[in-house]
Design a protein around this motif. Structure first.
Motif, PDB file in Angstrom:
ATOM      1  N   PRO A  18     -45.563  32.212   9.251  1.00  0.00           N
ATOM      2  CA  PRO A  18     -46.684  31.268   9.238  1.00  0.00           C
ATOM      3  C   PRO A  18     -46.763  30.382  10.474  1.00  0.00           C
ATOM      4  N   ALA A  19     -45.628  30.004  11.068  1.00  0.00           N
ATOM      5  CA  ALA A  19     -45.674  29.129  12.256  1.00  0.00           C
ATOM      6  C   ALA A  19     -46.155  29.898  13.489  1.00  0.00           C
ATOM      7  N   GLU A  38     -43.256  40.904  16.181  1.00  0.00           N
ATOM      8  CA  GLU A  38     -42.790  40.718  14.809  1.00  0.00           C
ATOM      9  C   GLU A  38     -41.985  41.942  14.355  1.00  0.00           C
ATOM     10  N   ALA A  39     -40.808  41.674  13.790  1.00  0.00           N
ATOM     11  CA  ALA A  39     -39.930  42.760  13.354  1.00  0.00           C
ATOM     12  C   ALA A  39     -40.511  43.499  12.138  1.00  0.00           C
ATOM     13  N   GLN A  40     -41.247  42.786  11.281  1.00  0.00           N
ATOM     14  CA  GLN A  40     -41.760  43.443  10.071  1.00  0.00           C
ATOM     15  C   GLN A  40     -42.968  44.328  10.396  1.00  0.00           C
ATOM     16  N   ARG A  53     -41.881  31.359  -3.287  1.00  0.00           N
ATOM     17  CA  ARG A  53     -42.120  30.030  -2.709  1.00  0.00           C
ATOM     18  C   ARG A  53     -43.560  29.619  -2.946  1.00  0.00           C
ATOM     19  N   ALA A  56     -46.106  23.227  -1.133  1.00  0.00           N
ATOM     20  CA  ALA A  56     -46.844  21.972  -1.332  1.00  0.00           C
ATOM     21  C   ALA A  56     -47.390  21.551   0.027  1.00  0.00           C
ATOM     22  N   MET A 139     -37.284  41.473  18.872  1.00  0.00           N
ATOM     23  CA  MET A 139     -36.815  40.855  20.124  1.00  0.00           C
ATOM     24  C   MET A 139     -35.295  40.983  20.142  1.00  0.00           C
ATOM     25  N   SER A 169     -37.625  31.878  12.674  1.00  0.00           N
ATOM     26  CA  SER A 169     -36.925  31.372  11.478  1.00  0.00           C
ATOM     27  C   SER A 169     -35.812  30.389  11.820  1.00  0.00           C
ATOM     28  N   ASP A 292     -39.597  26.767  11.630  1.00  0.00           N
ATOM     29  CA  ASP A 292     -38.216  26.580  11.178  1.00  0.00           C
ATOM     30  C   ASP A 292     -37.220  26.751  12.319  1.00  0.00           C
ATOM     31  N   ALA A 302     -40.503  19.253   0.508  1.00  0.00           N
ATOM     32  CA  ALA A 302     -41.623  20.169   0.760  1.00  0.00           C
ATOM     33  C   ALA A 302     -42.292  19.923   2.114  1.00  0.00           C
ATOM     34  N   GLY A 304     -41.284  21.849   5.192  1.00  0.00           N
ATOM     35  CA  GLY A 304     -41.022  22.882   6.194  1.00  0.00           C
ATOM     36  C   GLY A 304     -42.276  23.453   6.828  1.00  0.00           C
ATOM     37  N   TYR A 305     -43.133  24.011   6.003  1.00  0.00           N
ATOM     38  CA  TYR A 305     -44.352  24.615   6.551  1.00  0.00           C
ATOM     39  C   TYR A 305     -45.274  23.539   7.130  1.00  0.00           C
ATOM     40  N   ASN A 306     -45.342  22.396   6.429  1.00  0.00           N
ATOM     41  CA  ASN A 306     -46.204  21.311   6.931  1.00  0.00           C
ATOM     42  C   ASN A 306     -45.799  20.922   8.354  1.00  0.00           C
TER      43      ASN A 306
HETATM   44  C1  LIG Z   1     -37.634  27.778  -1.734  1.00  0.00           C
HETATM   45  C2  LIG Z   1     -38.463  27.228  -0.625  1.00  0.00           C
HETATM   46  C3  LIG Z   1     -39.518  26.381  -0.910  1.00  0.00           C
HETATM   47  C4  LIG Z   1     -40.283  25.842   0.116  1.00  0.00           C
HETATM   48  N1  LIG Z   1     -41.284  24.984  -0.190  1.00  0.00           N
HETATM   49  C5  LIG Z   1     -42.007  24.415   0.807  1.00  0.00           C
HETATM   50  C6  LIG Z   1     -43.055  23.489   0.501  1.00  0.00           C
HETATM   51  O1  LIG Z   1     -43.325  23.161  -0.659  1.00  0.00           O
HETATM   52  N2  LIG Z   1     -43.774  22.945   1.541  1.00  0.00           N
HETATM   53  C7  LIG Z   1     -43.504  23.280   2.837  1.00  0.00           C
HETATM   54  O2  LIG Z   1     -44.188  22.752   3.742  1.00  0.00           O
HETATM   55  N3  LIG Z   1     -42.526  24.170   3.146  1.00  0.00           N
HETATM   56  C8  LIG Z   1     -41.769  24.732   2.162  1.00  0.00           C
HETATM   57  N4  LIG Z   1     -40.784  25.626   2.475  1.00  0.00           N
HETATM   58  C9  LIG Z   1     -40.539  25.949   3.893  1.00  0.00           C
HETATM   59  C10 LIG Z   1     -41.438  27.068   4.433  1.00  0.00           C
HETATM   60  O3  LIG Z   1     -41.402  28.185   3.595  1.00  0.00           O
HETATM   61  C11 LIG Z   1     -40.936  27.411   5.836  1.00  0.00           C
HETATM   62  O4  LIG Z   1     -40.845  26.236   6.592  1.00  0.00           O
HETATM   63  C12 LIG Z   1     -41.867  28.370   6.575  1.00  0.00           C
HETATM   64  O5  LIG Z   1     -42.022  29.555   5.868  1.00  0.00           O
HETATM   65  C13 LIG Z   1     -41.255  28.711   7.938  1.00  0.00           C
HETATM   66  O6  LIG Z   1     -42.146  29.513   8.682  1.00  0.00           O
HETATM   67  P1  LIG Z   1     -41.718  30.115  10.084  1.00  0.00           P
HETATM   68  O7  LIG Z   1     -42.875  30.889  10.553  1.00  0.00           O
HETATM   69  O8  LIG Z   1     -41.144  29.063  10.947  1.00  0.00           O
HETATM   70  O9  LIG Z   1     -40.468  31.056   9.772  1.00  0.00           O
HETATM   71  P2  LIG Z   1     -40.354  32.367   8.884  1.00  0.00           P
HETATM   72  O10 LIG Z   1     -41.282  32.344   7.733  1.00  0.00           O
HETATM   73  O11 LIG Z   1     -38.890  32.495   8.601  1.00  0.00           O
HETATM   74  O12 LIG Z   1     -40.845  33.550   9.847  1.00  0.00           O
HETATM   75  C14 LIG Z   1     -40.072  34.010  10.931  1.00  0.00           C
HETATM   76  C15 LIG Z   1     -40.611  35.366  11.353  1.00  0.00           C
HETATM   77  O13 LIG Z   1     -39.923  35.785  12.516  1.00  0.00           O
HETATM   78  C16 LIG Z   1     -39.617  37.174  12.400  1.00  0.00           C
HETATM   79  N5  LIG Z   1     -38.439  37.438  13.234  1.00  0.00           N
HETATM   80  C17 LIG Z   1     -37.199  36.909  13.110  1.00  0.00           C
HETATM   81  N6  LIG Z   1     -36.393  37.381  14.065  1.00  0.00           N
HETATM   82  C18 LIG Z   1     -37.141  38.236  14.820  1.00  0.00           C
HETATM   83  C19 LIG Z   1     -36.852  39.039  15.970  1.00  0.00           C
HETATM   84  N7  LIG Z   1     -35.629  39.065  16.527  1.00  0.00           N
HETATM   85  N8  LIG Z   1     -37.842  39.803  16.490  1.00  0.00           N
HETATM   86  C20 LIG Z   1     -39.095  39.788  15.936  1.00  0.00           C
HETATM   87  N9  LIG Z   1     -39.407  39.048  14.850  1.00  0.00           N
HETATM   88  C21 LIG Z   1     -38.442  38.269  14.298  1.00  0.00           C
HETATM   89  C22 LIG Z   1     -39.334  37.353  10.911  1.00  0.00           C
HETATM   90  O14 LIG Z   1     -39.489  38.710  10.527  1.00  0.00           O
HETATM   91  C23 LIG Z   1     -40.388  36.449  10.287  1.00  0.00           C
HETATM   92  O15 LIG Z   1     -41.611  37.098  10.034  1.00  0.00           O
HETATM   93  C24 LIG Z   1     -39.995  26.178   1.468  1.00  0.00           C
HETATM   94  C25 LIG Z   1     -38.932  27.035   1.765  1.00  0.00           C
HETATM   95  C26 LIG Z   1     -38.167  27.541   0.738  1.00  0.00           C
HETATM   96  C27 LIG Z   1     -36.999  28.458   1.062  1.00  0.00           C
END
Ligand SMILES: Cc1cc2nc3c(=O)[nH]c(=O)nc-3n(C[C@H](O)[C@H](O)[C@H](O)COP(=O)(O)OP(=O)(O)OC[C@H]3O[C@@H](n4cnc5c(N)ncnc54)[C@H](O)[C@@H]3O)c2cc1C
Length: 397
Positions: A18-19, A38-40, A53, A56, A139, A169, A292, A302, A304-306
């Motif tokens: 999402p970020a 993206e690895a996926q 998840r 909020a 990567m 992440s 993250d 809540a 992290g995503y915000n």
């Molecule tokens: C139980 C739980 C509840 C939560 N509740 C809330 C909430 O209520 N409100 C809120 O704001 N936040 C909440 N969060 C936090 C939120 O889910 C995260 O902050 C958010 O998903 C992080 O997004 P991101 O894009 O930074 O990382 P990620 O979602 O971890 O995405 C990282 C991406 O990078 C890719 N990647 C990793 N390494 C590589 C590589 N070497 N090469 C290519 N691609 C790679 C992965 O495949 C993945 O798609 C919660 C988290 C948890 C665990």
């Protein structure tokens, strides 16, 4: 999916979570060439599986998602509304109560399943001019110097860019490879998340119940459904996951003192280890961390995503401003401005959340007393309460 015949870009983003997707989208229409790695697989990004998840969202995040065009991609019947929030300490009848009424807003926040946020974020970047998405691409190397940044992929290709952004992440490999240290705090606990239906209405109220052996959050989804978040010592998590669904549901209903009547598990239970991470720096030469990868929050507040979304937006604004004024988009001055602005928001929330977790998971009598005092003070001192409320919801008053 577009293949990267070209290997030179303005920006390479590592991670289409999402970020990373939010950052790429915030740069739409600015004439920038962006590679998103993206690895996926593309199939997973287009239709991410339910992951338990439910996110909020603050008012600011909802607005940002609207601005990015994501909100319209979330089905209305999947959006929960949080109007009230109550924090309970053990079996004490006393609750710290936050209500939308009187706060100047109609509701405190929204609740949306994470897989729908991810799906919407992927949908809105489809066809974005200048954006190349490389799915199924990992990567494996990253380095930068004052002239360019280079990102090596597992298939041997090397992409270069004026700016490299890592959104890979909280366990970010890119951060590690760039030599940016991070402090991580392992709470020794696991969070189990799932969705449950129930007999009685939740009245759009979110509950955070700090019991002595575990923390239970019940968050209102659409209709007679709630998101259930159980935090417990990791040694007990396996047993909770192994319980028959009906026994698990009955246990939750009992712990919640039957406020919602009988409850039923309607999704799988998903477990996440609780590790908070804070990068020492968010930027270095031609390199920035978002999401993250910059700060991985404990989910209890809540944020992290915000924070991921607001940080991605801040960095995008710096890049756009550099672009519009003819400056180098990877210049460290702009990156440092992003870092300073984001850290100002992140640090109080990160340390405040960790302190709250420590206070509410300490079972010694002084801590129990402190909790009660903290809740009562929070309730009886309006300035304290409205400050917490603003921090939690980002409602500007
Ligand atoms: C139980 C739980 C509840 C939560 N509740 C809330 C909430 O209520 N409100 C809120 O704001 N936040 C909440 N969060 C936090 C939120 O889910 C995260 O902050 C958010 O998903 C992080 O997004 P991101 O894009 O930074 O990382 P990620 O979602 O971890 O995405 C990282 C991406 O990078 C890719 N990647 C990793 N390494 C590589 C590589 N070497 N090469 C290519 N691609 C790679 C992965 O495949 C993945 O798609 C919660 C988290 C948890 C665990």
């Amino acid at each position: 999916m577009a293949k990267a015949d070209r290997t030179s870009f303005d920006i390479v983003v590592i991670g289409a979570g999402p970020a990373g997707l939010g950052f790429a989208r915030a740069l739409a229409g600015r004439g920038l060439s962006i590679a998103l790695i993206e690895a996926q697989s593309e199939a997973v990004l287009a239709d991410p599986p339910e992951d338990g998840r439910d996110i909020a969202l603050t008012h600011s995040s909802e607005q940002l998602m609207r601005d990015l065009g994501m909100w319209d991609h979330i089905p209305a019947d999947q959006i929960g509304t949080i109007r009230d929030a109550k924090v309970l300490n053990g079996t004490s009848a006393f609750a710290l109560h936050f209500a939308a009424q009187g706060s100047g807003a109609e509701y405190l926040g929204r609740l949306v399943p994470n897989h729908l946020i991810r799906r919407a974020a992927f949908e809105v970047v489809q066809g974005q001019e200048g954006l190349t998405i490389l799915t199924g691409s990992e990567m494996v190397a990253v380095e930068t110097d004052t002239a360019r940044g280079r990102v090596g992929l597992k298939d041997g290709r090397v992409l270069d860019a004026a700016l490299v952004v890592a959104a890979d992440s909280r366990f970010s490999q890119a951060r590690r490879k760039m030599g940016i240290a991070a402090k991580s705090l392992d709470f020794g606990r696991t969070v189990i998340v799932c969705e449950m239906t129930h007999e009685l209405p939740h009245d759009d109220t979110a509950y955070e119940c700090f019991h002595y052996d575990q923390t239970l959050a019940i968050l209102p989804m659409h209709g007679l459904k709630s998101s259930v978040v159980v935090t417990l010592p990791t040694v007990h998590a396996e047993a909770a996951l192994a319980m028959a669904p009906e026994d698990f549901a009955a246990d939750i209903a009992r712990r919640f003192e039957m406020r919602l009547g009988r409850m039923q598990l309607v999704t799988r239970r998903h477990a996440y280890p609780l590790v908070a991470v804070l990068a020492r720096h968010f930027v270095t030469t031609r390199f920035a961390l978002v999401g993250d990868a910059a700060v991985g929050m404990h989910p209890v507040t809540a944020h992290g995503y915000n924070l991921g979304l607001s940080g991605a937006n801040l960095l995008a604004r710096e890049v756009i401003s550099a672009r519009e004024t003819g400056r180098d988009i990877g210049d460290i001055t702009g990156l440092r401005a992003y870092e300073a602005a984001h850290r100002r928001v992140v640090l109080p929330l990160y340390h405040g959340t960790n302190a709250l977790v420590r206070l509410f998971t300490d079972d010694r009598p002084p801590a129990r007393l402190m909790r009660d005092v903290a809740l009562r003070l929070g309730n009886s001192l309006p300035p304290v309460k409205s400050r917490i409320l603003r921090q939690l919801t980002h409602i500007e008053k």
